[in-house]
Design an enzyme around this catalytic site. Sequence first.
Site, PDB file in Angstrom:
ATOM      1  N   LYS A 173     -19.007  26.956 -31.881  1.00  0.00           N
ATOM      2  CA  LYS A 173     -19.308  26.417 -30.562  1.00  0.00           C
ATOM      3  C   LYS A 173     -18.385  26.876 -29.446  1.00  0.00           C
ATOM      4  O   LYS A 173     -17.200  27.087 -29.630  1.00  0.00           O
ATOM      5  CB  LYS A 173     -19.303  24.880 -30.619  1.00  0.00           C
ATOM      6  CG  LYS A 173     -20.491  24.375 -31.385  1.00  0.00           C
ATOM      7  CD  LYS A 173     -20.791  22.941 -31.135  1.00  0.00           C
ATOM      8  CE  LYS A 173     -21.264  22.661 -29.765  1.00  0.00           C
ATOM      9  NZ  LYS A 173     -21.566  21.238 -29.593  1.00  0.00           N
ATOM     10  N   GLN A 207      -7.561  -1.961   4.287  1.00  0.00           N
ATOM     11  CA  GLN A 207      -6.537  -1.211   3.549  1.00  0.00           C
ATOM     12  C   GLN A 207      -7.140  -0.532   2.313  1.00  0.00           C
ATOM     13  O   GLN A 207      -6.596   0.428   1.798  1.00  0.00           O
ATOM     14  CB  GLN A 207      -5.399  -2.156   3.144  1.00  0.00           C
ATOM     15  CG  GLN A 207      -4.276  -1.497   2.368  1.00  0.00           C
ATOM     16  CD  GLN A 207      -3.081  -2.423   2.233  1.00  0.00           C
ATOM     17  OE1 GLN A 207      -2.403  -2.729   3.209  1.00  0.00           O
ATOM     18  NE2 GLN A 207      -2.834  -2.900   1.027  1.00  0.00           N
ATOM     19  N   SER A 267       0.822  -1.213   0.000  1.00  0.00           N
ATOM     20  CA  SER A 267       0.000   0.000   0.000  1.00  0.00           C
ATOM     21  C   SER A 267       0.854   1.260   0.000  1.00  0.00           C
ATOM     22  O   SER A 267       0.325   2.363  -0.068  1.00  0.00           O
ATOM     23  CB  SER A 267      -0.944   0.012   1.208  1.00  0.00           C
ATOM     24  OG  SER A 267      -0.191  -0.082   2.413  1.00  0.00           O
ATOM     25  N   THR A 294     -40.081  25.146 -11.804  1.00  0.00           N
ATOM     26  CA  THR A 294     -40.322  23.831 -11.207  1.00  0.00           C
ATOM     27  C   THR A 294     -40.529  22.915 -12.410  1.00  0.00           C
ATOM     28  O   THR A 294     -41.010  23.378 -13.456  1.00  0.00           O
ATOM     29  CB  THR A 294     -41.566  23.804 -10.291  1.00  0.00           C
ATOM     30  OG1 THR A 294     -42.715  24.092 -11.093  1.00  0.00           O
ATOM     31  CG2 THR A 294     -41.464  24.832  -9.173  1.00  0.00           C
ATOM     32  N   HIS A 295     -40.162  21.673 -12.285  1.00  0.00           N
ATOM     33  CA  HIS A 295     -40.236  20.726 -13.421  1.00  0.00           C
ATOM     34  C   HIS A 295     -39.479  21.251 -14.646  1.00  0.00           C
ATOM     35  O   HIS A 295     -39.839  20.941 -15.776  1.00  0.00           O
ATOM     36  CB  HIS A 295     -41.682  20.415 -13.818  1.00  0.00           C
ATOM     37  CG  HIS A 295     -42.567  20.106 -12.661  1.00  0.00           C
ATOM     38  ND1 HIS A 295     -42.736  18.834 -12.178  1.00  0.00           N
ATOM     39  CD2 HIS A 295     -43.302  20.921 -11.862  1.00  0.00           C
ATOM     40  CE1 HIS A 295     -43.564  18.865 -11.138  1.00  0.00           C
ATOM     41  NE2 HIS A 295     -43.908  20.120 -10.921  1.00  0.00           N
ATOM     42  N   LYS A 320      -8.253   3.645   1.690  1.00  0.00           N
ATOM     43  CA  LYS A 320      -7.502   4.869   1.418  1.00  0.00           C
ATOM     44  C   LYS A 320      -7.673   5.413   0.009  1.00  0.00           C
ATOM     45  O   LYS A 320      -7.896   6.610  -0.190  1.00  0.00           O
ATOM     46  CB  LYS A 320      -6.025   4.662   1.732  1.00  0.00           C
ATOM     47  CG  LYS A 320      -5.838   4.614   3.230  1.00  0.00           C
ATOM     48  CD  LYS A 320      -4.500   4.208   3.692  1.00  0.00           C
ATOM     49  CE  LYS A 320      -4.634   3.525   5.032  1.00  0.00           C
ATOM     50  NZ  LYS A 320      -5.264   2.167   4.953  1.00  0.00           N
ATOM     51  N   TYR A 326      -9.788  -5.859  13.001  1.00  0.00           N
ATOM     52  CA  TYR A 326      -9.090  -5.455  11.788  1.00  0.00           C
ATOM     53  C   TYR A 326      -9.066  -6.600  10.784  1.00  0.00           C
ATOM     54  O   TYR A 326      -8.850  -7.764  11.140  1.00  0.00           O
ATOM     55  CB  TYR A 326      -7.636  -5.020  12.097  1.00  0.00           C
ATOM     56  CG  TYR A 326      -6.889  -4.629  10.832  1.00  0.00           C
ATOM     57  CD1 TYR A 326      -6.980  -3.338  10.323  1.00  0.00           C
ATOM     58  CD2 TYR A 326      -6.151  -5.568  10.107  1.00  0.00           C
ATOM     59  CE1 TYR A 326      -6.338  -2.984   9.145  1.00  0.00           C
ATOM     60  CE2 TYR A 326      -5.512  -5.226   8.924  1.00  0.00           C
ATOM     61  CZ  TYR A 326      -5.608  -3.932   8.451  1.00  0.00           C
ATOM     62  OH  TYR A 326      -4.985  -3.575   7.282  1.00  0.00           O
ATOM     63  N   ASN A 355      -2.449  -1.785  13.460  1.00  0.00           N
ATOM     64  CA  ASN A 355      -3.913  -1.627  13.400  1.00  0.00           C
ATOM     65  C   ASN A 355      -4.376  -0.323  14.035  1.00  0.00           C
ATOM     66  O   ASN A 355      -5.224   0.371  13.479  1.00  0.00           O
ATOM     67  CB  ASN A 355      -4.598  -2.822  14.073  1.00  0.00           C
ATOM     68  CG  ASN A 355      -4.271  -4.124  13.361  1.00  0.00           C
ATOM     69  OD1 ASN A 355      -3.664  -4.104  12.282  1.00  0.00           O
ATOM     70  ND2 ASN A 355      -4.652  -5.243  13.946  1.00  0.00           N
TER      71      ASN A 355
HETATM   72  N1  ARG Z   1      -1.440  -1.041   5.243  1.00  0.00           N
HETATM   73  C1  ARG Z   1      -2.314  -1.516   6.258  1.00  0.00           C
HETATM   74  C2  ARG Z   1      -3.687  -0.862   6.137  1.00  0.00           C
HETATM   75  O1  ARG Z   1      -3.784   0.151   5.527  1.00  0.00           O
HETATM   76  C3  ARG Z   1      -1.749  -1.220   7.589  1.00  0.00           C
HETATM   77  C4  ARG Z   1      -2.239  -2.108   8.680  1.00  0.00           C
HETATM   78  C5  ARG Z   1      -1.704  -3.464   8.500  1.00  0.00           C
HETATM   79  N2  ARG Z   1      -2.040  -4.287   9.612  1.00  0.00           N
HETATM   80  C6  ARG Z   1      -1.975  -5.616   9.550  1.00  0.00           C
HETATM   81  N3  ARG Z   1      -2.350  -6.260  10.569  1.00  0.00           N
HETATM   82  N4  ARG Z   1      -1.615  -6.217   8.450  1.00  0.00           N
HETATM   83  O2  ARG Z   1      -4.679  -1.350   6.634  1.00  0.00           O
END
Ligand code: ARG
Length: 462
Positions: free
Chosen positions: A285, A324, A25, A157-158, A327, A319, A112
């Site tokens: 245009k 992951q 990651s 409206t509409h 993100k 967890y 975690n």
């Molecule tokens: N890159 C991981 C995430 O974003 C970090 C946490 C990893 N923890 C684990 N127990 N593998 O979730």
Amino acid sequence: MSKNISWGGRFAKGPEEAVAAYTESESFDRALYAHDIRGSQAHARMLGRQGVITPDEAATLVDGLERVKAEIEDGSFVWKADLEDVHMNIEARLTELVGNVGKKLHTGRSRNDQVCLSFRLFMADRLRAWRELAVKLAAMYVSRAESHQGDILPGCTHMQPAQPVSLAHHLLAYAWMLKRDAERMADCERRVRVSPLGAAALAGTTYPLDPESVAADLGMNGTFSNSMDAVADRDFVMEALFVASCTMMHLSRCCEEIIIWANPAFGFVRLPDGYATGSSIMPQKKNPDVAELMRGKVGRVYGSLAAMMTIMKGLPLTYNRDLQEDKEPFLDADRTLSTSLQIMEGMMGELAFNTVRMRSACKAGFLNATELADYLVGKGIPFREAHHITGAAVAEAERQGKGLEDLALEELRAMCDRIDEDVYAVLDYEAAVRRRETRGGTGPCSVARQIADLRAWIAAQD
Ligand code: ARG
């Protein structure tokens, strides 16, 4: 196939290359580096205060992390995918720089709770930044509204012409939407600013940690109450993505109006050159590509929200690596929303309103029909009947290709003998706007009050 330094102890060999690439990651979570370092420094200081490590060791870790940060920022830091993520990349380099004491940083902590803290710190900053941009954009709508209090256009409206409204009133509707968006961002930020550090892997830890002091050190509002909840949930990410989706939805509605208004059949706005493009084949245009793209980009923000909700559904506590996947959707939504808010502010600042076209469009759409009905009610005719008489008057005016106000008094009296000369003042479009002074209406006092209220709110934002 190198062995991972964080968990490689019991493994004979590292993961296959494709697997390593699949699971890493660092290529995207490096965006969290500054917040990860801030969190680690707070953790190290707390370990020092609690006597888990010596004060000297704590100082060494804090300084070392500062050096890692400087390397990342000057570009000399070498990111390694085989170290999996931002956390391990930073810790490995810290240990290279400060020696074995670097290996004490992770005492009483797990990735975690660490990743959750880093992400919360990152998101809190982004929510603050979104809010500033939303407030700035609201201020732009207010300032454009301020100079168009006397201009009118058909309110729909509409998507059908309904009643005349002031252009200021129309623009202020968006300012109020953005105010609520900004409030949602602030509210979400409050819940994001809760520190999960000290939850460790899932069950808490045997070290005498002090999570409250870490939270205070980091400017958080408080700490977790349940270590399993702290590492398992990402409801705050879903919430932020909803706030982003809602804001983008508001922007897309304004984009849609800009696109329609820029069509020569409407001709209500002239697109600023910097926010329009030409056609490679049709020289006449001027295309509203920026507004169209912004309308389209709502899809990816909704997509991020849908992704996050799907990732979370049915996950057992606590967890799971699925998390992951939180993100990239957030980072994409963050980029999309931040740039959209900025671009919209620029576009709104330069949009040229054709108020003459707006005014004449009121005349074309019988926008004073409600005025005639209300006038008849004032003369003692029940509303349903007044509505019916007005309908007949509209049909007659339409047949003659005129506005209601162009019908002769005898023609109007033929439909209802209680109509007098004073009807013409009532049929005036500006007058129709002026008379709507109920709370939040389009009347000039109501609009001035909205502007004052919004200005007061904007001034109160930090
Ligand atoms: N890159 C991981 C995430 O974003 C970090 C946490 C990893 N923890 C684990 N127990 N593998 O979730």
